[in-house]
Design a protein around this motif. Structure first.
Motif, PDB file in Angstrom:
ATOM      1  N   VAL A  88       0.859  -1.187   0.000  1.00  0.00           N
ATOM      2  CA  VAL A  88       0.000   0.000   0.000  1.00  0.00           C
ATOM      3  C   VAL A  88       0.894   1.236   0.000  1.00  0.00           C
ATOM      4  N   ILE A  89       0.785   2.049  -1.039  1.00  0.00           N
ATOM      5  CA  ILE A  89       1.526   3.306  -1.114  1.00  0.00           C
ATOM      6  C   ILE A  89       0.558   4.455  -0.831  1.00  0.00           C
ATOM      7  N   ILE A  90       0.922   5.285   0.125  1.00  0.00           N
ATOM      8  CA  ILE A  90       0.116   6.453   0.475  1.00  0.00           C
ATOM      9  C   ILE A  90       0.909   7.704   0.127  1.00  0.00           C
ATOM     10  N   ILE A  91       0.395   8.477  -0.825  1.00  0.00           N
ATOM     11  CA  ILE A  91       1.045   9.722  -1.246  1.00  0.00           C
ATOM     12  C   ILE A  91       0.310  10.879  -0.591  1.00  0.00           C
ATOM     13  N   LEU A  92       1.012  11.613   0.255  1.00  0.00           N
ATOM     14  CA  LEU A  92       0.400  12.681   1.044  1.00  0.00           C
ATOM     15  C   LEU A  92       0.613  14.035   0.376  1.00  0.00           C
ATOM     16  N   GLU A  93      -0.465  14.704   0.070  1.00  0.00           N
ATOM     17  CA  GLU A  93      -0.410  16.009  -0.578  1.00  0.00           C
ATOM     18  C   GLU A  93       0.305  17.039   0.296  1.00  0.00           C
ATOM     19  N   SER A  94       1.381  17.622  -0.244  1.00  0.00           N
ATOM     20  CA  SER A  94       2.091  18.770   0.360  1.00  0.00           C
ATOM     21  C   SER A  94       2.712  18.482   1.727  1.00  0.00           C
ATOM     22  N   PHE A  95       2.962  17.224   2.063  1.00  0.00           N
ATOM     23  CA  PHE A  95       3.547  16.888   3.368  1.00  0.00           C
ATOM     24  C   PHE A  95       5.068  16.990   3.310  1.00  0.00           C
ATOM     25  N   GLY A  96       5.578  18.171   2.964  1.00  0.00           N
ATOM     26  CA  GLY A  96       7.018  18.351   2.926  1.00  0.00           C
ATOM     27  C   GLY A  96       7.645  18.189   4.297  1.00  0.00           C
ATOM     28  N   HIS A  97       8.956  18.008   4.304  1.00  0.00           N
ATOM     29  CA  HIS A  97       9.682  17.819   5.557  1.00  0.00           C
ATOM     30  C   HIS A  97       9.483  18.982   6.509  1.00  0.00           C
ATOM     31  N   GLU A  98       9.197  20.171   5.960  1.00  0.00           N
ATOM     32  CA  GLU A  98       9.015  21.355   6.797  1.00  0.00           C
ATOM     33  C   GLU A  98       7.802  21.242   7.714  1.00  0.00           C
ATOM     34  N   ASN A  99       6.897  20.292   7.417  1.00  0.00           N
ATOM     35  CA  ASN A  99       5.696  20.125   8.234  1.00  0.00           C
ATOM     36  C   ASN A  99       5.827  19.008   9.267  1.00  0.00           C
ATOM     37  N   ILE A 100       6.956  18.322   9.259  1.00  0.00           N
ATOM     38  CA  ILE A 100       7.153  17.181  10.158  1.00  0.00           C
ATOM     39  C   ILE A 100       7.843  17.645  11.441  1.00  0.00           C
ATOM     40  N   GLY A 101       7.401  17.090  12.565  1.00  0.00           N
ATOM     41  CA  GLY A 101       8.058  17.373  13.843  1.00  0.00           C
ATOM     42  C   GLY A 101       7.779  18.745  14.405  1.00  0.00           C
ATOM     43  N   ILE A 102       6.678  19.378  13.970  1.00  0.00           N
ATOM     44  CA  ILE A 102       6.330  20.702  14.515  1.00  0.00           C
ATOM     45  C   ILE A 102       4.940  20.671  15.159  1.00  0.00           C
ATOM     46  N   LYS A 103       4.535  19.477  15.596  1.00  0.00           N
ATOM     47  CA  LYS A 103       3.271  19.261  16.318  1.00  0.00           C
ATOM     48  C   LYS A 103       2.036  19.337  15.433  1.00  0.00           C
ATOM     49  N   GLN A 104       2.228  19.367  14.113  1.00  0.00           N
ATOM     50  CA  GLN A 104       1.080  19.327  13.204  1.00  0.00           C
ATOM     51  C   GLN A 104       0.787  17.894  12.771  1.00  0.00           C
ATOM     52  N   THR A 105       1.760  17.009  12.893  1.00  0.00           N
ATOM     53  CA  THR A 105       1.605  15.639  12.392  1.00  0.00           C
ATOM     54  C   THR A 105       1.968  14.619  13.474  1.00  0.00           C
ATOM     55  N   PRO A 106       1.264  14.615  14.610  1.00  0.00           N
ATOM     56  CA  PRO A 106       1.639  13.712  15.711  1.00  0.00           C
ATOM     57  C   PRO A 106       1.592  12.239  15.324  1.00  0.00           C
ATOM     58  N   PHE A 107       0.608  11.843  14.494  1.00  0.00           N
ATOM     59  CA  PHE A 107       0.541  10.429  14.119  1.00  0.00           C
ATOM     60  C   PHE A 107       1.704  10.033  13.225  1.00  0.00           C
ATOM     61  N   LEU A 108       1.949  10.829  12.177  1.00  0.00           N
ATOM     62  CA  LEU A 108       3.049  10.496  11.267  1.00  0.00           C
ATOM     63  C   LEU A 108       4.385  10.556  11.995  1.00  0.00           C
TER      64      LEU A 108
END
Length: 622
Positions: free
Chosen positions: A266-286
């Motif tokens: 299963v490949i999940i392609i996430l719209e606009s989920f650049g690295h800049e959005n990771i680890g800043i409390k917007q993506t707790p599950f990911l």
């Protein structure tokens, strides 16, 4: 000659009126996007003026002919009225393109080209998105209206000097001389001077850092330079066949593993989920899932728009053209792809995208790539969840996706592309104030999609197929929300999260710091499943010792190899940086480290030559 000289002066006035309006557009482009650029220099301004004059010269060339051609007919009121209205309408369209890019640049990282503004597959969404953009960016629409009124009011009318209407041979010769001289001068300005070749898009790099190139360019220039491009790429001949194969050869061979896995994929392609959005409390599950996955810390997108991501991930085809592969003249080339490979292994295959069917030509490409089933907005069955603009909200469509997976026989291969973190970033009303707003317009929708992803995995865990599935998650590209200085560099503009998650294999986890791209996903899946096959791929397996990434943006090739990053345009290197020690790419090492420059540039040239030859000759598969 008074009427004739008045006509020429009128053209010059109108010409520089357009130039003045372009400067207003440039100021707004910079002021509203300051955070994306480095400090402006005098050389930047000089380059910008040169490209503006070039674009204006191309656009107004036909009007110079209309103003300067010998003859008395052009002094008639009807002729001049048509000329004025035509001048206004045509130039207003290009002014509008400049203003639209004030905002659109944030999403693509480049000035729009003819192929981008005429991209297929967006017809159904276009009207809804237009009104959405007009509402969100009302100030651009207001500026356009103000400039339109100012432009029309500022265009002077022709004043006939009431000369005798006789047209002598002497007048004809004089007017012909002025006519030919004017045409010659405008052509020189249009081509950018007396240099060997006319100005090209990539020449912007001569007047600025790579980061500031969009400031030097203007959208009309980019549109005009790409409007007549029938072919997307052409063959190059940097090396003979023997040397080419010794430097780089895009042929991969995989041996059958002792215990071949028939895991679902299963490949999940996430719209606009650049690295800049990771680890800043917007993506707790990911963020949490990353800690349980095999995570590529230095993951890179192959393009800056969604339509580039799908062939890169599914068929290991990089985006090395001004056109996206899906809408290029090579879109029906025979390719290796995950669906065709996995179908031979007994898999059933499907592609899911919650937007309107036909959006971005994903359904057409899915069919060409070998997917057996396509599920878009038209196939969705479930609670009412249309976002009013784009398609089905991510939460409901991911639940629909989970349900469909449970209905498939195993093994299956499915890909889904999310949509809710795409402009206009709309989330369901019931979640108003549930998610952190963050600091940019995209952050709330990123948080919503992360929540939708969490709900999908909660559902998936309950299904019998879950523990027999390899999940691959990748962003399609970065968003426009990067706020750190690193996010603004060319490295930052392509930096995305990519991870592999196998719930039945906790040992398959950790952080891999190799340079890894979307085109590496297909060979990595083949290697992980232990499938015996030979394929043409411009990526490499995660098991490979190779450590490179190659991407392309507006005429410039970029190559990341180990700790170095090299930029290449016009058949020459324009920069070499140690991006690990110098993340802001301030110190150009090109002249200091000539051996490394030659080594990486030779690899990149071999890569380009292989890609161009195989695409043009339709040799992307065996």
């Amino acid at each position: 000659m008074k009427n004739y000289t008045s006509s020429l002066k009128l053209f010059l006035y109108r010409y520089f009126l357009i130039f003045f309006i372009y400067q207003i557009c440039n100021i707004f482009f910079y002021v509203l996007n300051t955070k994306y650029f480095d400090h402006i220099t005098a050389q930047n301004i000089l380059g910008s003026v040169l490209f503006d004059l070039s674009a204006i010269s191309y656009v107004t060339f036909i009007f110079l002919i209309a103003h300067a051609i010998p003859g008395n007919f052009k002094y008639r009121q009807t002729y001049q009225s048509v000329l004025k209205v035509s001048f206004f309408i045509i130039n207003l369209l290009f002014i509008a393109a400049n203003l639209i890019d004030v905002i659109y640049f944030r999403f693509t990282g480049r000035r729009s080209t003819f192929n981008m503004i005429t991209a297929k597959g967006m017809e159904k969404e276009a009207l809804g998105l237009f009104f959405s953009f007009a509402k969100e960016f009302w100030y651009i629409l207001l500026l356009f209206i103000i400039l339109s009124i100012f432009f029309w009011k500022s265009i002077p009318n022709f004043k006939n000097k009431n000369e005798i209407k006789s047209f002598t041979k002497e007048k004809f010769l004089k007017q012909s001389f002025y006519f030919l001289t004017s045409v010659f001068l405008l052509l020189i300005v249009g081509r950018g001077g007396f240099q060997k070749k006319p100005l090209r898009i990539v020449d912007a790099a001569k007047y600025s850092s790579l980061n500031n190139a969009p400031l030097i360019l203007n959208t009309p220039f980019c549109i005009l330079k790409t409007i007549a491009q029938k072919e997307d790429i052409e063959k190059v001949n940097y090396f003979d066949k023997k040397d080419l194969d010794s430097i780089y050869k895009p042929i991969l061979s995989f041996e059958k593993a002792q215990t071949t896995s028939k895991k679902n994929v299963v490949i999940i392609i996430l719209e606009s989920f650049g690295h800049e959005n990771i680890g800043i409390k917007q993506t707790p599950f990911l963020d949490s899932l990353i800690t349980k996955s095999y995570y590529f810390k230095n993951g890179f997108a192959n393009g800056k728009v969604s339509i580039d991501a799908v062939p890169s991930i599914i068929s290991s085809i990089p985006s090395l053209m001004n056109n996206s592969f899906i809408i290029s003249s090579y879109s029906l080339d025979k390719t290796n792809s995950l669906p065709t490979i996995l179908i031979k292994e007994g898999y059933i295959t499907s592609f899911f995208h919650g937007a309107f069917n036909g959006s971005q030509n994903f359904d057409q490409y899915a069919k060409a790539a070998g997917f057996e089933k396509y599920y878009g907005k038209d196939e969705y069955i479930g609670p009412e969840a249309f976002d009013g603009k784009w398609g089905i909200f991510d939460e409901e469509f991911l639940q629909f996706f989970a349900g469909k997976l449970s209905s498939f026989r195993e093994p299956f291969f499915s890909t889904i592309f999310t949509i809710s973190s795409h402009n206009p970033y709309k989330i369901p009303e019931r979640y108003k104030d549930k998610f952190p707003k963050g600091t940019t317009v995209v952050h709330e929708s990123i948080a919503y999609t992360d929540y939708s992803l969490k709900r999908f995995f909660e559902n998936a865990k309950k299904q019998k197929w879950y523990n027999n599935t390899l999940f691959v998650i990748s962003a399609d590209h970065t968003s426009s929300s990067g706020e750190s200085e690193i996010d603004k560099t060319i490295i930052g503009k392509f930096h995305i999260p990519i991870l592999f998650f196998d719930p039945s294999n906790p040992n398959f986890s950790g952080v891999d710091e190799k340079n890894f791209q979307q085109i590496d996903i297909m060979p990595s899946i083949i290697a992980y499943l232990g499938i015996k096959t030979d394929l043409i791929s411009f990526g490499k397996s995660f098991k490979s010792n190779q450590n490179f990434a190659v991407f392309y943006l507006q005429g410039i090739y970029h190559c990341v190899q180990n700790d170095y990053y090299l930029a290449f345009a016009n058949n020459q290197v324009i920069g070499l940086y140690n991006w690990k020690k110098d993340p802001l790419l301030k110190n150009n090492l090109q002249t200091q480290n000539t051996l490394k420059t030659i080594e990486i540039s030779n690899f990149l040239k071999a890569y380009i030559q292989n890609f161009n030859e195989r695409v043009v000759d339709n040799k992307l598969s065996f």
